[in-house]
Design an enzyme around this catalytic site. Structure first.
Site, PDB file in Angstrom:
ATOM      1  CB  THR A 107     -13.327 -17.100  12.501  1.00  9.28           C
ATOM      2  OG1 THR A 107     -11.861 -16.865  11.695  1.00  9.28           O
ATOM      3  CG2 THR A 107     -12.698 -18.608  12.133  1.00  9.28           C
ATOM      4  CB  THR A 122       4.115 -18.030   7.231  1.00  6.34           C
ATOM      5  OG1 THR A 122       4.727 -17.130   7.860  1.00  6.34           O
ATOM      6  CG2 THR A 122       4.034 -18.922   8.600  1.00  6.34           C
ATOM      7  CG  ASP A 123       8.656 -14.500   5.894  1.00  2.56           C
ATOM      8  OD1 ASP A 123       6.343 -14.764   6.327  1.00  2.56           O
ATOM      9  OD2 ASP A 123       8.442 -13.174   5.217  1.00  2.56           O
ATOM     10  CD  GLU A 124       4.817 -14.306  10.407  1.00  2.92           C
ATOM     11  OE1 GLU A 124       4.682 -14.168  11.947  1.00  2.92           O
ATOM     12  OE2 GLU A 124       4.202 -13.422   9.710  1.00  2.92           O
ATOM     13  CE1 TYR A 143      -0.032 -17.582  11.373  1.00  3.31           C
ATOM     14  CE2 TYR A 143       2.017 -16.678  10.899  1.00  3.31           C
ATOM     15  CZ  TYR A 143       0.978 -16.877  10.298  1.00  3.31           C
ATOM     16  OH  TYR A 143       0.727 -17.102   9.060  1.00  3.31           O
ATOM     17  CE  LYS A 152       0.468 -20.853   8.031  1.00  2.00           C
ATOM     18  NZ  LYS A 152      -0.606 -22.352   7.908  1.00  2.00           N
ATOM     19  CG  LEU A 164       1.696  -1.969   9.652  1.00  2.00           C
ATOM     20  CD1 LEU A 164       1.498  -0.952  10.347  1.00  2.00           C
ATOM     21  CD2 LEU A 164       2.768  -2.911   8.715  1.00  2.00           C
TER      22      LEU A 164
HETATM   23  P1  NAD Z   1      -6.673 -15.360   6.817  1.00  2.00           P
HETATM   24  O1  NAD Z   1      -6.951 -14.949   8.532  1.00  2.00           O
HETATM   25  O2  NAD Z   1      -7.470 -13.526   6.286  1.00  2.00           O
HETATM   26  O3  NAD Z   1      -7.784 -15.876   6.715  1.00  2.00           O
HETATM   27  C1  NAD Z   1      -7.833 -17.537   7.284  1.00  2.00           C
HETATM   28  C2  NAD Z   1      -9.482 -18.139   6.750  1.00  2.00           C
HETATM   29  O4  NAD Z   1      -9.551 -19.417   7.590  1.00  2.00           O
HETATM   30  C3  NAD Z   1     -10.229 -17.858   7.513  1.00  2.00           C
HETATM   31  O5  NAD Z   1     -11.225 -17.528   5.891  1.00  2.00           O
HETATM   32  C4  NAD Z   1     -11.059 -17.708   8.440  1.00  2.00           C
HETATM   33  O6  NAD Z   1     -12.667 -17.888   8.569  1.00  2.00           O
HETATM   34  C5  NAD Z   1     -10.882 -19.393   7.942  1.00  2.00           C
HETATM   35  N1  NAD Z   1     -10.654 -20.041   9.399  1.00  2.00           N
HETATM   36  C6  NAD Z   1      -9.857 -20.180  10.271  1.00  2.00           C
HETATM   37  N2  NAD Z   1     -10.230 -21.248  11.443  1.00  2.00           N
HETATM   38  C7  NAD Z   1     -10.954 -22.192  10.930  1.00  2.00           C
HETATM   39  C8  NAD Z   1     -11.369 -23.163  11.021  1.00  2.00           C
HETATM   40  N3  NAD Z   1     -11.155 -23.880  12.326  1.00  2.00           N
HETATM   41  N4  NAD Z   1     -11.762 -23.915   9.994  1.00  2.00           N
HETATM   42  C9  NAD Z   1     -11.895 -23.491   8.595  1.00  2.00           C
HETATM   43  N5  NAD Z   1     -11.750 -22.417   8.460  1.00  2.00           N
HETATM   44  C10 NAD Z   1     -11.002 -21.707   9.895  1.00  2.00           C
HETATM   45  O7  NAD Z   1      -5.751 -15.942   6.418  1.00  2.00           O
HETATM   46  P2  NAD Z   1      -4.492 -15.132   5.377  1.00  2.00           P
HETATM   47  O8  NAD Z   1      -4.142 -13.587   6.000  1.00  2.00           O
HETATM   48  O9  NAD Z   1      -5.639 -15.518   4.159  1.00  2.00           O
HETATM   49  O10 NAD Z   1      -3.779 -16.458   5.262  1.00  2.00           O
HETATM   50  C11 NAD Z   1      -4.542 -18.212   5.217  1.00  2.00           C
HETATM   51  C12 NAD Z   1      -2.863 -18.033   5.118  1.00  2.00           C
HETATM   52  O11 NAD Z   1      -1.835 -18.258   4.268  1.00  2.00           O
HETATM   53  C13 NAD Z   1      -2.711 -19.046   6.616  1.00  2.00           C
HETATM   54  O12 NAD Z   1      -2.495 -20.036   6.075  1.00  2.00           O
HETATM   55  C14 NAD Z   1      -1.752 -18.306   6.802  1.00  2.00           C
HETATM   56  O13 NAD Z   1      -0.875 -18.733   8.097  1.00  2.00           O
HETATM   57  C15 NAD Z   1      -0.553 -17.548   5.084  1.00  2.00           C
HETATM   58  N6  NAD Z   1       0.181 -16.715   5.108  1.00  2.00           N
HETATM   59  C16 NAD Z   1      -0.385 -15.612   4.935  1.00  2.00           C
HETATM   60  C17 NAD Z   1       0.379 -14.897   5.295  1.00  2.00           C
HETATM   61  C18 NAD Z   1       0.434 -13.433   5.384  1.00  2.00           C
HETATM   62  O14 NAD Z   1       0.638 -11.897   4.776  1.00  2.00           O
HETATM   63  N7  NAD Z   1      -1.313 -12.867   5.859  1.00  2.00           N
HETATM   64  C19 NAD Z   1       1.943 -14.818   4.861  1.00  2.00           C
HETATM   65  C20 NAD Z   1       2.141 -16.463   4.489  1.00  2.00           C
HETATM   66  C21 NAD Z   1       1.366 -16.988   4.615  1.00  2.00           C
HETATM   67  P1  TYD Z   2       0.864  -8.051  11.275  1.00  2.00           P
HETATM   68  O1  TYD Z   2       0.470  -7.284   9.870  1.00  2.00           O
HETATM   69  O2  TYD Z   2       0.444  -7.621  11.917  1.00  2.00           O
HETATM   70  O3  TYD Z   2       2.473  -8.878  10.017  1.00  2.00           O
HETATM   71  P2  TYD Z   2       3.650 -10.251  11.124  1.00  2.00           P
HETATM   72  O4  TYD Z   2       3.897  -9.496  12.416  1.00  2.00           O
HETATM   73  O5  TYD Z   2       3.041 -11.118  10.681  1.00  2.00           O
HETATM   74  O6  TYD Z   2       4.625  -9.256   9.976  1.00  2.00           O
HETATM   75  O7  TYD Z   2       2.504  -6.372  11.403  1.00  2.00           O
HETATM   76  C1  TYD Z   2       3.548  -6.579   9.910  1.00  2.00           C
HETATM   77  C2  TYD Z   2       4.643  -5.554  10.997  1.00  2.00           C
HETATM   78  O8  TYD Z   2       3.545  -4.210  11.885  1.00  2.00           O
HETATM   79  C3  TYD Z   2       5.058  -5.973  12.542  1.00  2.00           C
HETATM   80  O9  TYD Z   2       6.782  -5.609  12.497  1.00  2.00           O
HETATM   81  C4  TYD Z   2       4.246  -6.012  13.426  1.00  2.00           C
HETATM   82  C5  TYD Z   2       4.474  -4.205  13.402  1.00  2.00           C
HETATM   83  N1  TYD Z   2       2.927  -3.510  13.027  1.00  2.00           N
HETATM   84  C6  TYD Z   2       2.714  -2.645  14.318  1.00  2.00           C
HETATM   85  O10 TYD Z   2       4.121  -2.362  14.484  1.00  2.00           O
HETATM   86  N2  TYD Z   2       1.800  -1.951  14.677  1.00  2.00           N
HETATM   87  C7  TYD Z   2       0.404  -2.948  14.503  1.00  2.00           C
HETATM   88  O11 TYD Z   2      -0.584  -2.246  14.709  1.00  2.00           O
HETATM   89  C8  TYD Z   2       0.594  -3.675  13.987  1.00  2.00           C
HETATM   90  C9  TYD Z   2      -0.966  -4.984  13.919  1.00  2.00           C
HETATM   91  C10 TYD Z   2       1.785  -4.464  12.965  1.00  2.00           C
END
Ligand code: NAD
Ligand code: TYD
Length: 350
Positions: free
Chosen positions: A37, A131-133, A156, A160, A196
């Site tokens: 994606t 996620t912790d969310e 979201y 999850k 962010l």
């Molecule tokens: P990301 O959005 O960077 O990557 C998601 C990946 O999944 C992408 O490569 C995308 O192409 C693929 N994808 C999306 N839809 C798909 C589908 N239908 N079939 C196959 N592939 C698909 O996400 P991320 O930040 O790397 O997060 C990865 C995982 O970790 C997620 O499950 C997220 O909920 C979890 N997570 C993320 C964070 C964070 O801070 N980013 C924290 C805790 C948990």
């Molecule tokens: P984000 O990186 O989207 O992670 P999450 O919402 O999953 O925690 O956002 C981190 C924090 O930053 C969140 O409190 C929302 C805030 N934020 C802004 O203030 N401005 C922005 O443009 C974005 C993307 C996030």
């Protein structure tokens, strides 16, 4: 040779997990399944793409027939499931997409694992990355533990939470060997610049406004992505089936304080006068349903499995900023085309 399926391996966290496993376990075939994606980018994996124990498959986890065939073909020994729609703001604009990928996609993978492993689950594991969310929002005190009740607020986190429940249900009902981890906010290289930290680094570099939601008082608990990948490795190999592990670095930051740190470091690195980048801070309409505070208690993981974060935030954020400054081509590539449209739409009425 053992076969491990990693889903979402072309994304931010997934690419770090793939890299770690391909390099650390040369006797294990790592199959990376990703739909590519907007958030998935094969450039994230250039350094491992030619390794003999790595294979990429383009595909959609929402397509149940395709997933079952893939499992029948490869007969995976384990799954680490990261593929997801992961951005809260996008889930507010288009919740349904999150139900398809995060809920139906997860159930398709669970069904396929169940179908091929049948009763023979010794040495098999389905690892669901969450996620912790899902725990909702904290006030000024306390931390999320593994027993905190789920209370998701965004589409979201609701999707999850739902996927986590399905994973546990397949363990309790069908005896599927599963493990779940719930991690706090990650930062580091290869993160798509809609979240962010990379968004603000990119905007500061380009002298664009920094859109701070509300008063910037929301608190997030930041973990370096490579420490998350290391935690996943430890849990995958040493975790107890049926258990949940919280992952976090005890590193809470109010958004506005974190943004000021970014501005200060960027001024220094770009040779700008101190205070220049802070002038870009622009307060905009708050995110709907914006969770006030996340904080993770990772004591169980630390005590039971011996994982500790390797990097202090000060060091991690310097490294991260340096990476985005040194990888201009990567940033250009992922922010061209569709990204511009996304950005205009997301911020036009704020
Ligand atoms: P990301 O959005 O960077 O990557 C998601 C990946 O999944 C992408 O490569 C995308 O192409 C693929 N994808 C999306 N839809 C798909 C589908 N239908 N079939 C196959 N592939 C698909 O996400 P991320 O930040 O790397 O997060 C990865 C995982 O970790 C997620 O499950 C997220 O909920 C979890 N997570 C993320 C964070 C964070 O801070 N980013 C924290 C805790 C948990
Ligand atoms: P984000 O990186 O989207 O992670 P999450 O919402 O999953 O925690 O956002 C981190 C924090 O930053 C969140 O409190 C929302 C805030 N934020 C802004 O203030 N401005 C922005 O443009 C974005 C993307 C996030």
């Amino acid at each position: 040779m053992k076969k491990l399926l990693i889903t979402g391996g072309a994304g931010f966290i997934g690419s770090h997990v793939v890299r770690l496993f391909v390099n650390k376990y040369p006797d294990c075939l790592i199959v990376n399944l990703d739909k590519l994606t907007y958030a998935g980018n094969l450039a994230n994996l250039k350094d491992v793409e030619n390794k003999p124990n790595y294979e990429f498959v383009k595909g959609d986890i929402v397509d149940g027939d395709f997933i079952l065939k893939l499992f029948e073909q490869h007969r995976f020994d384990g799954v680490i499931h990261l593929a997801a729609e992961s951005h809260v703001d996008r889930s507010i604009s288009n919740p349904t997409e999150f139900v398809f990928t995060n809920v139906i996609g997860t159930v398709n993978l669970l069904n396929a694992a169940r179908a091929i492993w049948k009763g023979n689950t010794k040495d098999k594991l389905f690892y669901h990355v969450s996620t912790d969310e899902v725990y909702g929002s904290l006030g000024n005190e306390g931390m999320f533990t593994e027993t905190t009740a789920y209370d998701p607020h965004s589409p979201y986190s609701a999707s999850k939470a739902s996927s986590d429940h399905f994973v546990r249900a397949y363990h309790d009902t069908f005896g599927l060997p599963v493990v779940i981890s719930n991690c706090s906010n990650n930062y580091g290289s290869f993160q798509f610049p809609e979240k962010l930290i990379p968004l603000f680094i990119n905007n500061i570099k380009n002298n664009k406004p920094l859109p701070v939601y509300g008063k910037g008082e929301n608190v997030r608990d930041w973990l370096w992505v490579e420490d998350h990948a290391r935690a996943i490795d430890v849990i995958f190999h040493k975790g107890t089936k049926g258990e949940t592990y919280n992952i976090g670095g005890h590193n809470e930051w109010k958004n506005i304080d974190l943004i000021k740190v970014l501005c200060t470091i960027m001024d220094r690195k770009l040779g700008r006068k101190e205070g220049t980048s802070e002038k870009l801070i622009t307060y905009v309409t708050d995110r709907a349903g914006h969770d006030l505070r996340y904080a993770i208690d990772s004591g169980k993981l630390q005590k039971e499995l011996g994982w500790v974060p390797s990097l202090q935030f000060e060091e991690g954020i310097e490294k991260t900023i340096e990476w985005y400054l040194e990888n201009e081509e990567w940033l250009k590539q992922v922010t061209s085309g569709k990204y511009q449209k996304y950005y205009e739409n997301m911020y036009k009425n704020r």
